[in-house]
Design an enzyme around this catalytic site. Structure first.
Site, mmCIF file in Angstrom:
data_model
loop_
_atom_site.group_PDB
_atom_site.id
_atom_site.type_symbol
_atom_site.label_atom_id
_atom_site.label_comp_id
_atom_site.label_asym_id
_atom_site.label_seq_id
_atom_site.Cartn_x
_atom_site.Cartn_y
_atom_site.Cartn_z
ATOM 1 N N SER A 87 41.095 46.302 36.346
ATOM 2 C CA SER A 87 42.214 45.648 37.033
ATOM 3 C C SER A 87 43.109 44.882 36.065
ATOM 4 O O SER A 87 42.642 44.330 35.064
ATOM 5 C CB SER A 87 41.630 44.671 38.060
ATOM 6 O OG SER A 87 42.604 43.759 38.488
ATOM 7 N N GLU B 243 44.089 42.101 36.644
ATOM 8 C CA GLU B 243 43.606 40.713 36.686
ATOM 9 C C GLU B 243 42.818 40.380 35.418
ATOM 10 O O GLU B 243 42.612 39.207 35.106
ATOM 11 C CB GLU B 243 42.730 40.483 37.922
ATOM 12 C CG GLU B 243 43.487 40.557 39.239
ATOM 13 C CD GLU B 243 44.369 39.344 39.510
ATOM 14 O OE1 GLU B 243 43.930 38.234 39.223
ATOM 15 O OE2 GLU B 243 45.493 39.535 40.004
ATOM 16 N N TYR C 284 36.703 37.001 39.675
ATOM 17 C CA TYR C 284 36.929 38.447 39.839
ATOM 18 C C TYR C 284 37.378 39.067 38.517
ATOM 19 O O TYR C 284 36.832 40.088 38.068
ATOM 20 C CB TYR C 284 37.984 38.681 40.924
ATOM 21 C CG TYR C 284 38.502 40.099 41.005
ATOM 22 C CD1 TYR C 284 37.754 41.101 41.628
ATOM 23 C CD2 TYR C 284 39.739 40.446 40.463
ATOM 24 C CE1 TYR C 284 38.231 42.405 41.698
ATOM 25 C CE2 TYR C 284 40.222 41.744 40.530
ATOM 26 C CZ TYR C 284 39.464 42.720 41.145
ATOM 27 O OH TYR C 284 39.942 44.011 41.207
HETATM 28 P P1 NAP Z 1 38.760 47.542 48.743
HETATM 29 O O1 NAP Z 1 39.680 48.138 49.767
HETATM 30 O O2 NAP Z 1 38.448 46.088 48.834
HETATM 31 O O3 NAP Z 1 37.392 48.380 48.785
HETATM 32 C C1 NAP Z 1 36.233 47.890 48.199
HETATM 33 C C2 NAP Z 1 35.109 48.845 48.515
HETATM 34 O O4 NAP Z 1 33.908 48.382 47.886
HETATM 35 C C3 NAP Z 1 34.785 48.995 50.005
HETATM 36 O O5 NAP Z 1 34.535 50.352 50.279
HETATM 37 C C4 NAP Z 1 33.508 48.182 50.150
HETATM 38 O O6 NAP Z 1 32.689 48.593 51.213
HETATM 39 C C5 NAP Z 1 32.852 48.506 48.833
HETATM 40 N N1 NAP Z 1 31.764 47.587 48.488
HETATM 41 C C6 NAP Z 1 31.824 46.246 48.362
HETATM 42 N N2 NAP Z 1 30.608 45.758 48.040
HETATM 43 C C7 NAP Z 1 29.758 46.817 47.966
HETATM 44 C C8 NAP Z 1 28.386 46.949 47.684
HETATM 45 N N3 NAP Z 1 27.608 45.890 47.421
HETATM 46 N N4 NAP Z 1 27.838 48.185 47.678
HETATM 47 C C9 NAP Z 1 28.607 49.277 47.970
HETATM 48 N N5 NAP Z 1 29.928 49.213 48.260
HETATM 49 C C10 NAP Z 1 30.489 47.991 48.254
HETATM 50 O O7 NAP Z 1 39.338 47.805 47.279
HETATM 51 P P2 NAP Z 1 40.492 48.819 46.800
HETATM 52 O O8 NAP Z 1 41.812 48.141 46.927
HETATM 53 O O9 NAP Z 1 40.276 50.155 47.398
HETATM 54 O O10 NAP Z 1 40.193 48.880 45.236
HETATM 55 C C11 NAP Z 1 39.266 49.823 44.692
HETATM 56 C C12 NAP Z 1 38.757 49.314 43.362
HETATM 57 O O11 NAP Z 1 39.850 49.134 42.478
HETATM 58 C C13 NAP Z 1 38.056 47.960 43.438
HETATM 59 O O12 NAP Z 1 37.037 47.947 42.469
HETATM 60 C C14 NAP Z 1 39.139 46.979 43.052
HETATM 61 O O13 NAP Z 1 38.582 45.789 42.524
HETATM 62 C C15 NAP Z 1 39.887 47.792 42.014
HETATM 63 N N6 NAP Z 1 41.291 47.473 41.850
HETATM 64 C C16 NAP Z 1 42.113 47.443 42.930
HETATM 65 C C17 NAP Z 1 43.458 47.170 42.755
HETATM 66 C C18 NAP Z 1 44.418 47.143 43.930
HETATM 67 O O14 NAP Z 1 45.552 46.658 43.751
HETATM 68 N N7 NAP Z 1 44.048 47.686 45.091
HETATM 69 C C19 NAP Z 1 43.963 46.945 41.464
HETATM 70 C C20 NAP Z 1 43.089 47.026 40.378
HETATM 71 C C21 NAP Z 1 41.762 47.307 40.579
HETATM 72 P P3 NAP Z 1 32.813 47.953 52.710
HETATM 73 O O15 NAP Z 1 33.834 48.797 53.419
HETATM 74 O O16 NAP Z 1 31.438 48.081 53.233
HETATM 75 O O17 NAP Z 1 33.276 46.523 52.542
#
Ligand code: NAP
Length: 319
Positions: free
Chosen positions: A123, A125, A147
């Site tokens: 990220s 971040e 984070y």
């Molecule tokens: P998100 O919508 O918050 O999805 C997070 C996922 O992680 C959900 O499917 C959640 O499952 C799962 N999860 C959380 N804890 C878990 C555990 N203990 N075991 C198994 N699964 C677990 O995030 P996103 O926006 O799709 O982002 C995807 C990735 O990219 C993340 O790692 C995020 O930090 C990173 N990222 C995102 C952005 C952005 O702008 N979106 C930017 C940079 C990096 P549940 O449905 O059960 O909660």
């Protein structure tokens, strides 16, 4: 048929990535953690076309079993405690999932199916209070939240598994990416939902914290294409993925209210309780390496993204 294993498949990015892989003819296996309420709404278009397996990033055995069973060509580690504000309230859990969870995924691949190509979701971040106005793959990290710290750990570990174990592991450094599937706690979706609620007369005011912070916002579906392109490359390397333009929360809110023919100033108030212990003033990515090596470019502009998100919320009222 090539197989992809996705952790975080129920999240925003997981759902877009799974759809794109299925459309490409891939078999997709998604890891789903146990929950009493379920979280499959983002997958409704592909239920029946995707295999779901139980497991949790906190439980190494479940990861080893899942990967041993599906023998994937690609592994995408998208699971995380991904909300910065929550990482201040739950720093240890954030470390367990976002940092050590990534370690468990890399270990599970190493132990069970080391030929898989692995993508780690890093990220912007991680750059935090960077002194550079535009951040690329050589910009030093200076995370400003639990984070961000957890993501830095996972990033360095990804590089170490590649260099020490000879595994194909890449770390994407993705700047903010949004969509109508973004979690409702994130400011862009929170604004889009509030605009629709205010338009429908169900809400008067939207409370916002620091609206002067600037982020580089793109469309999630573009960014999941970059993840796939990274794992298709001959040589594993880490890439920044970004639009190269930064906008303030105020810019987003002004445009979002305008989509519904409303004035932001009539419907927003500052709420100091939403301020964070430390904030990142501005982030803006330089994705020229991804553009040059992977041929990746964003297809959705900032204005189109805002419009898409607000229109999706407004459409729920007319549905
Ligand atoms: P998100 O919508 O918050 O999805 C997070 C996922 O992680 C959900 O499917 C959640 O499952 C799962 N999860 C959380 N804890 C878990 C555990 N203990 N075991 C198994 N699964 C677990 O995030 P996103 O926006 O799709 O982002 C995807 C990735 O990219 C993340 O790692 C995020 O930090 C990173 N990222 C995102 C952005 C952005 O702008 N979106 C930017 C940079 C990096 P549940 O449905 O059960 O909660």
């Amino acid at each position: 048929m090539p197989t992809a294993f996705i952790t975080g498949v129920t999240g925003q990015d997981g759902s877009f990535l799974a759809e794109q892989l299925i459309a490409r003819g891939w078999r997709v296996v998604g890891l789903v953690r146990r929950s009493s309420s379920g979280s499959l709404w983002r997958l409704k278009g592909i239920i029946g076309k995707i295999d779901l397996v139980d497991g949790d990033l906190l439980d190494l055995g479940s990861m080893v079993d899942a990967i041993a069973e599906c023998r994937p060509d690609h592994v995408y580690n998208l699971a995380a405690q991904s909300f910065v504000a929550t990482s201040w309230r739950q720093p240890l859990l954030t470390g367990e999932i976002t940092a050590l969870g990534a370690a468990r995924v890399f270990e599970a691949v190493r132990l069970a199916w080391p030929t898989a190509r692995v993508y780690q979701a890093g990220s912007s971040e991680m750059f935090g209070s960077s002194e550079q106005s535009s951040q690329n793959e050589r910009t030093p990290f200076y995370p400003r939240s639990p984070y961000g710290v957890a993501k830095v750990y996972a990033h360095h570990l990804a590089v170490n598994y590649r260099e020490s174990h000879g595994m194909y592991v890449v770390a994407g450094i993705l700047f903010n990416h949004e969509s109508e599937r973004r979690g409702s706690e994130f400011v862009t979706r929170k604004i889009a939902i509030a605009v629709a609620e205010i338009k429908a007369g169900r809400q008067d005011t939207l409370l916002l914290g620091n609206i002067d912070v600037r982020r580089d916002w793109g469309f999630a579906g573009d960014y999941t294409e970059a993840m796939f392109a990274m794992l298709q490359a001959d040589t594993p390397r880490d890439y920044v993925v970004a639009t190269g333009k930064s906008w303030s929360v105020r810019d987003f809110a002004e445009r979002a209210f305008a989509v519904a023919n409303l004035e932001m100033s009539d419907h927003t108030q500052h709420d100091p309780s939403l301020l964070r212990p430390a904030d990142i003033q501005s982030l803006c990515g330089d994705a020229s390496c991804a553009q040059k090596d992977l041929g990746w470019t964003p297809t959705v502009s900032f204005d189109q993204l805002v419009e898409r998100m607000v229109e999706a919320e407004l459409a729920k009222d007319s549905a």
